[in-house]
Each structure stands twice: as structure tokens, then as C-alpha cells.
Design a protein around this motif. Structure first.
Motif, PDB file in Angstrom:
ATOM      1  N   PHE A   1       0.911 -17.136   2.948  1.00 37.15           N
ATOM      2  CA  PHE A   1       0.191 -15.910   3.301  1.00 37.15           C
ATOM      3  C   PHE A   1       1.120 -14.934   4.028  1.00 37.15           C
ATOM      4  N   LEU A   2       1.926 -15.432   4.962  1.00 35.76           N
ATOM      5  CA  LEU A   2       2.850 -14.574   5.702  1.00 35.76           C
ATOM      6  C   LEU A   2       3.950 -14.021   4.807  1.00 35.76           C
ATOM      7  N   ILE A   3       4.445 -14.834   3.887  1.00 32.12           N
ATOM      8  CA  ILE A   3       5.460 -14.341   2.938  1.00 32.12           C
ATOM      9  C   ILE A   3       4.877 -13.190   2.109  1.00 32.12           C
ATOM     10  N   GLY A   4       3.690 -13.404   1.557  1.00 34.77           N
ATOM     11  CA  GLY A   4       3.049 -12.353   0.764  1.00 34.77           C
ATOM     12  C   GLY A   4       2.744 -11.116   1.598  1.00 34.77           C
ATOM     13  N   GLY A   5       2.270 -11.312   2.812  1.00 36.63           N
ATOM     14  CA  GLY A   5       1.971 -10.187   3.696  1.00 36.63           C
ATOM     15  C   GLY A   5       3.212  -9.390   4.047  1.00 36.63           C
ATOM     16  N   PHE A   6       4.315 -10.087   4.287  1.00 39.15           N
ATOM     17  CA  PHE A   6       5.572  -9.407   4.572  1.00 39.15           C
ATOM     18  C   PHE A   6       6.003  -8.558   3.382  1.00 39.15           C
ATOM     19  N   MET A   7       5.898  -9.124   2.179  1.00 38.48           N
ATOM     20  CA  MET A   7       6.295  -8.380   0.971  1.00 38.48           C
ATOM     21  C   MET A   7       5.425  -7.130   0.794  1.00 38.48           C
ATOM     22  N   VAL A   8       4.128  -7.272   1.000  1.00 42.55           N
ATOM     23  CA  VAL A   8       3.230  -6.116   0.861  1.00 42.55           C
ATOM     24  C   VAL A   8       3.551  -5.067   1.923  1.00 42.55           C
ATOM     25  N   ALA A   9       3.828  -5.497   3.145  1.00 43.75           N
ATOM     26  CA  ALA A   9       4.182  -4.553   4.213  1.00 43.75           C
ATOM     27  C   ALA A   9       5.445  -3.782   3.859  1.00 43.75           C
ATOM     28  N   ARG A  10       6.432  -4.461   3.284  1.00 43.52           N
ATOM     29  CA  ARG A  10       7.663  -3.786   2.883  1.00 43.52           C
ATOM     30  C   ARG A  10       7.392  -2.816   1.728  1.00 43.52           C
ATOM     31  N   MET A  11       6.492  -3.177   0.839  1.00 45.70           N
ATOM     32  CA  MET A  11       6.147  -2.280  -0.264  1.00 45.70           C
ATOM     33  C   MET A  11       5.489  -1.016   0.273  1.00 45.70           C
ATOM     34  N   VAL A  12       4.568  -1.166   1.205  1.00 48.32           N
ATOM     35  CA  VAL A  12       3.881  -0.012   1.792  1.00 48.32           C
ATOM     36  C   VAL A  12       4.861   0.850   2.573  1.00 48.32           C
ATOM     37  N   ALA A  13       5.777   0.221   3.305  1.00 42.34           N
ATOM     38  CA  ALA A  13       6.752   0.966   4.103  1.00 42.34           C
ATOM     39  C   ALA A  13       7.725   1.761   3.231  1.00 42.34           C
ATOM     40  N   ASN A  14       7.909   1.362   1.994  1.00 45.86           N
ATOM     41  CA  ASN A  14       8.873   2.026   1.112  1.00 45.86           C
ATOM     42  C   ASN A  14       8.199   2.752  -0.041  1.00 45.86           C
ATOM     43  N   GLU A  15       7.004   3.243   0.168  1.00 49.41           N
ATOM     44  CA  GLU A  15       6.281   3.955  -0.901  1.00 49.41           C
ATOM     45  C   GLU A  15       7.035   5.172  -1.417  1.00 49.41           C
ATOM     46  N   GLY A  16       7.790   5.843  -0.574  1.00 45.40           N
ATOM     47  CA  GLY A  16       8.487   7.055  -0.990  1.00 45.40           C
ATOM     48  C   GLY A  16       9.783   6.802  -1.732  1.00 45.40           C
TER      49      GLY A  16
END
Length: 127
Positions: free
Chosen positions: A34-49
């Protein structure tokens, strides 16, 4: 695998259907994924631009998801073995309506004391 049961290792824990695990290793292993997936999603959101970086994080998320799905099934199989049920019941974790109920049950249902037909628990000494 020795006569006493599987030798606990990270590879065995995450990718082997043999043996048994208790509630705590099951929950902590799920928490890890869950934490691995959450970290990946957080990085995706942080790099939307930034499309290039977003594409790389999305690829990393897809790869981690493809690795975590069989691992979650193996964890569930070992947990089901601990409570005396056959491994194919782990497929219920992939049915959307049942998965939260099954997950909670696997986290709370105590395992069989001592060895059962699936062997000794990984945290118990062998015979």
C-alpha cells in the motif's frame, strides 16, 4: 523448503504460496505494498506538469502493481493456510465488494494453533 517447513525469507514471504503466516506479517506485507503504491501515486500527482517524469512514475506504478498483485495473492494463500482454508479462496480478494470484508477477516481471524495440514506457521519452531 525443509521438513520443518519453509525457511522464512523476503522472497518466500512475498512470492511463495507454500506455508503459513500469521496476522501481523500479513498486515505488514499489505501495508508495504500500500505504501509503495501510495508513494508512486504521490509522485505522479507531484509531477503532473512534467510529462516525461509523469510517464516514468506512471510506468513505475504499473510495474509495481504488476509485481504486487501476485504477491498479494501469495500472502493471502499463506494466510488462508494459517486458518485452515485452501489457497484458491484468495481469489475473493479480487472481487470488489468482497475484498474489504475478506481483508479484514484475514487480518483479524486467528490462525490454527500448532501445525495444520499446511505445515507449521513460519514463526513457530518445527517439530
Amino acid at each position: 523448503m525443509t521438513p520443518e517447513g519453509p525457511q522464512p525469507s523476503m522472497t518466500w514471504l512475498f512470492f511463495s504460496p507454500s506455508g503459513r503466516i500469521g496476522r501481523l506479517p500479513f498486515f505488514l506485507s499489505w501495508l508495504f505494498w500500500f505504501l509503495i503504491g501510495g508513494f508512486m501515486v504521490a509522485r505522479m500527482v507531484a509531477n503532473e506538469g512534467n510529462e516525461t517524469v509523469l510517464a516514468l512514475w506512471t510506468l513505475a506504478f504499473v510495474v509495481s502493481s504488476l509485481v504486487s498483485l501476485p504477491s498479494i495473492a501469495m500472502l493471502a494463500i499463506k494466510r488462508l493456510h494459517d486458518i485452515g482454508y485452501p489457497g484458491p479462496l484468495s481469489l475473493t480478494l479480487f472481487i470488489p465488494v468482497l475484498s474489504p470484508v475478506v481483508f479484514i477477516a484475514l487480518c483479524l481471524w486467528p490462525g490454527d494453533q500448532g501445525p495444520n495440514e499446511f505445515g507449521a506457521r513460519s514463526d513457530e519452531p518445527g517439530p
